[in-house]
Design an enzyme around this catalytic site. Structure first.
Site, PDB file in Angstrom:
ATOM      1  N   TYR A  28       0.822  -1.213   0.000  1.00 15.41           N
ATOM      2  CA  TYR A  28       0.000   0.000   0.000  1.00 15.41           C
ATOM      3  C   TYR A  28       0.857   1.264   0.000  1.00 15.41           C
ATOM      4  O   TYR A  28       0.440   2.300  -0.496  1.00 15.41           O
ATOM      5  CB  TYR A  28      -0.908   0.033   1.243  1.00 15.41           C
ATOM      6  N   ASP A  78     -12.164  -9.235   4.472  1.00 12.26           N
ATOM      7  CA  ASP A  78     -13.462  -9.252   3.787  1.00 12.26           C
ATOM      8  C   ASP A  78     -14.065 -10.660   3.796  1.00 12.26           C
ATOM      9  O   ASP A  78     -15.268 -10.827   3.978  1.00 12.26           O
ATOM     10  CB  ASP A  78     -13.338  -8.760   2.335  1.00 12.26           C
ATOM     11  N   ASP A 126      -6.303  -7.051   3.971  1.00 13.30           N
ATOM     12  CA  ASP A 126      -7.449  -6.427   3.320  1.00 13.30           C
ATOM     13  C   ASP A 126      -8.380  -7.503   2.773  1.00 13.30           C
ATOM     14  O   ASP A 126      -9.600  -7.473   2.982  1.00 13.30           O
ATOM     15  CB  ASP A 126      -6.955  -5.512   2.182  1.00 13.30           C
ATOM     16  N   ASP A 129      -3.111 -18.237   0.166  1.00 13.05           N
ATOM     17  CA  ASP A 129      -4.130 -18.932  -0.633  1.00 13.05           C
ATOM     18  C   ASP A 129      -4.778 -20.049   0.196  1.00 13.05           C
ATOM     19  O   ASP A 129      -6.000 -20.211   0.207  1.00 13.05           O
ATOM     20  CB  ASP A 129      -3.544 -19.468  -1.961  1.00 13.05           C
ATOM     21  N   LYS A 136       3.090 -15.340   1.917  1.00 13.16           N
ATOM     22  CA  LYS A 136       3.261 -16.053   0.649  1.00 13.16           C
ATOM     23  C   LYS A 136       4.754 -16.334   0.491  1.00 13.16           C
ATOM     24  O   LYS A 136       5.387 -15.963  -0.507  1.00 13.16           O
ATOM     25  CB  LYS A 136       2.690 -15.190  -0.500  1.00 13.16           C
TER      26      LYS A 136
HETATM   27  C1  IPM Z   1     -10.410  -1.262   4.029  1.00 16.87           C
HETATM   28  C2  IPM Z   1     -10.683  -0.623   2.701  1.00 16.87           C
HETATM   29  C3  IPM Z   1      -9.524   0.305   2.382  1.00 16.87           C
HETATM   30  C4  IPM Z   1      -8.260  -0.524   2.247  1.00 16.87           C
HETATM   31  C5  IPM Z   1      -9.721   1.193   1.152  1.00 16.87           C
HETATM   32  C6  IPM Z   1     -11.029   1.941   1.201  1.00 16.87           C
HETATM   33  C7  IPM Z   1      -8.578   2.126   0.951  1.00 16.87           C
HETATM   34  O1  IPM Z   1     -10.896  -1.574   1.718  1.00 16.87           O
HETATM   35  O2  IPM Z   1     -10.284  -0.515   5.039  1.00 16.87           O
HETATM   36  O3  IPM Z   1     -10.327  -2.486   4.094  1.00 16.87           O
HETATM   37  O4  IPM Z   1      -7.988  -1.090   1.183  1.00 16.87           O
HETATM   38  O5  IPM Z   1      -7.543  -0.612   3.241  1.00 16.87           O
HETATM   39 MN    MN Z   2     -10.902  -3.642   2.455  1.00 21.83          MN
END
Ligand code: IPM
Ligand code: MN
Length: 365
Positions: free
Chosen positions: A141, A247, A243, A219, A187
Site C-alpha cells: 500500500y 473481507d 485487506d 491462498d 506467501k
Molecule cells: C479497508 C478498505 C480500504 C483498504 C480502502 C477503502 C482504501 O478496503 O479498510 O479495508 O484497502 O484498506
Molecule cells: Mn478492504
C-alpha cells in the site's frame, strides 16, 4: 475524567452511524461517570467538494489533539473518477499513515442469533471467534517505487524489521489474552518479502513461548477460512493480505454491516465500521448501526481501557438481536425490521436494562 473524541462522519451513511455510536458512547460514559467531548471534522468526498482535497490539515490537527478518533465511512460514486490522490479513500490511507496506525484489528465474532445469516453452514460456523490483525501502514500500500505509465504499472511490497516486529508483538500480546494461537499468513513460497516477514515473526515469537505459532500461505488461509473458521484465534498478516482476508472473514459472520474495527498506533487510535458509505441508502434511516456501535465498544476496550463498558455494549447488541430486531440488511422473514434510530434505541434500552439488573445483582457479566 474527560476524553476528547474527534468525529469524522464522512460520506453516505457515515454521519447516521456515527450519530448512533455517539448516542451509545454518551449513555455508557454517563453510567461510568466519564465525560466525553466531541469535535467534528471533514473527511472524504464531502471534504473534497468543500476544500478540493479529501483530507484537510484541520482534520489532521483535530485527530492529533484528541484521545481517540471515530470515523463513519468515506466514498461514493460521484468521486470515483477523481485522480488517485483526490479520491475519498486516499484520505483514509493518509490518516493511517500520519497517525501511524500500524495495527488494524478486525474481529470476526458471530452473534448467536445471527448464525443463520451466513452463507456458510451453521455447523461450520458455531463457535467461530477470531480476529484479523492486519499491518496497516506498510507493505504494498505504501511501498516505493510505485507508478504507472503507458506501458506498465508498478508497486513495491516492502517490510522492514521494525515494521514486522511491532505488529508481530501486538499479535502475540493479543493472543496471550485469548486462546494463545497466532497464525501468520504470508506467501513465503513465492515472495522474498514474505520469507523475511516469516523470519522476523519467528524471532519475535521467542519472547512469547506460551503462544503457539503457525504459518500459513495466504491462498491456503483463504480456503481454510471458509472450510473451518473455528481453527483460528489471531490471524497476523500484512496490509494487502489482511485487506482480502478480512473481507472473507466479514462474510463468514453474515454481513459486513456488523463488523467493527480498531486501528491502533503508539500514540493514536481510530475506530470505524468495516462497511462502506452505502450511498444508495444514505439519509434514509435504514443503515445498520451495529458495526459503528460495536466499534465504539472497541474504543472503550482499547483506548479507554474500560473493559466492562465494552462488554456491556456487546452484550446489549447481542440481546437486541436475540429479541429479533434487525435492520433491513440483515432481516429474515421472521425478524422485526427496524430503522437505524430504532435499532440504536433498542440497544440503548438493553444497556439500561443490563445496568439495572446488575444493580440488583441478577446479571453477572
Ligand atoms: C479497508 C478498505 C480500504 C483498504 C480502502 C477503502 C482504501 O478496503 O479498510 O479495508 O484497502 O484498506
Ligand atoms: Mn478492504
Amino acid at each position: 475524567m474527560t476524553y476528547k473524541i474527534a468525529l469524522l462522519p464522512g460520506d453516505g451513511i457515515g454521519p447516521e452511524v456515527t450519530q448512533a455510536a455517539v448516542k451509545v458512547i454518551n449513555l455508557v460514559a454517563e453510567k461510568f461517570n466519564v465525560k466525553m467531548k466531541y469535535e467534528e471534522f471533514a473527511i472524504g468526498g464531502n471534504c473534497f467538494d468543500k476544500h478540493g482535497t479529501p483530507l484537510v490539515e484541520e482534520t489532521l490537527e483535530g485527530c492529533y489533539n484528541s484521545d481517540s478518533v471515530f470515523l463513519g465511512a468515506v466514498g461514493g460514486p460521484q468521486w470515483e473518477k477523481l485522480a488517485h490522490h483526490l479520491k475519498p479513500e486516499a484520505a483514509l490511507l493518509k490518516l493511517r499513515e500520519k497517525l501511524e496506525l500500524f495495527a488494524n484489528i478486525r474481529p470476526a465474532k458471530i452473534y448467536p442469533s445471527m448464525l443463520d445469516n451466513s452463507t456458510l453452514k451453521k455447523e461450520v460456523l458455531e463457535g467461530t471467534d477470531f480476529i484479523v490483525l492486519r499491518e496497516l501502514t506498510g507493505g504494498i500500500y505504501f511501498g516505493k517505487p510505485r507508478g504507472m505509465d503507458d506501458n506498465k504499472g508498478w508497486n513495491t511490497m516492502v517490510y522492514s524489521t521494525e515494521e514486522v516486529e511491532r505488529i508481530a508483538r501486538k499479535a502475540f500480546e493479543i493472543a496471550s489474552k485469548r486462546e494463545k494461537v497466532v497464525t501468520s499468513v504470508d506467501k513465503a513460497n513465492v515472495l522474498e518479502v514474505s520469507q523475511f516477514w516469516r523470519n522476523v515473526v519467528e524471532k519475535v515469537h521467542k519472547d512469547y513461548p506460551e503462544i503457539k505459532l503457525n504459518h500459513m500461505y495466504v491462498d491456503n488461509a483463504a480456503m481454510q477460512l471458509v472450510r473451518d473458521p473455528k481453527q483460528f484465534d489471531v490471524i497476523l498478516t500484512s496490509n494487502i493480505f489482511g485487506d482480502i482476508i478480512s473481507d472473507i472473514s466479514g462474510m463468514i459472520t453474515g454481513s459486513l454491516g456488523m463488523l467493527p474495527s480498531a486501528s491502533l498506533g503508539k500514540k493514536y487510535s481510530l475506530y470505524e465500521p468495516v462497511h462502506g458509505s452505502a450511498p444508495d441508502i444514505a439519509g434514509q434511516n435504514k443503515a445498520n448501526p451495529i458495526a459503528a456501535i460495536s466499534s465504539a465498544a472497541m474504543m472503550f476496550f482499547h483506548t479507554f481501557e474500560m473493559t466492562k463498558a465494552s462488554e456491556i455494549i456487546e452484550k446489549a447488541i447481542s440481546l437486541t438481536l436475540d429479541e429479533g430486531f434487525r435492520t433491513a440488511d440483515i432481516a429474515t422473514q421472521e425478524s422485526k425490521v427496524v430503522s437505524t434510530t430504532e435499532m440504536t434505541s433498542m440497544i440503548m434500552n438493553n444497556i439500561e436494562k443490563i445496568f439495572a439488573e446488575e444493580a440488583i445483582g441478577v446479571f453477572l457479566l
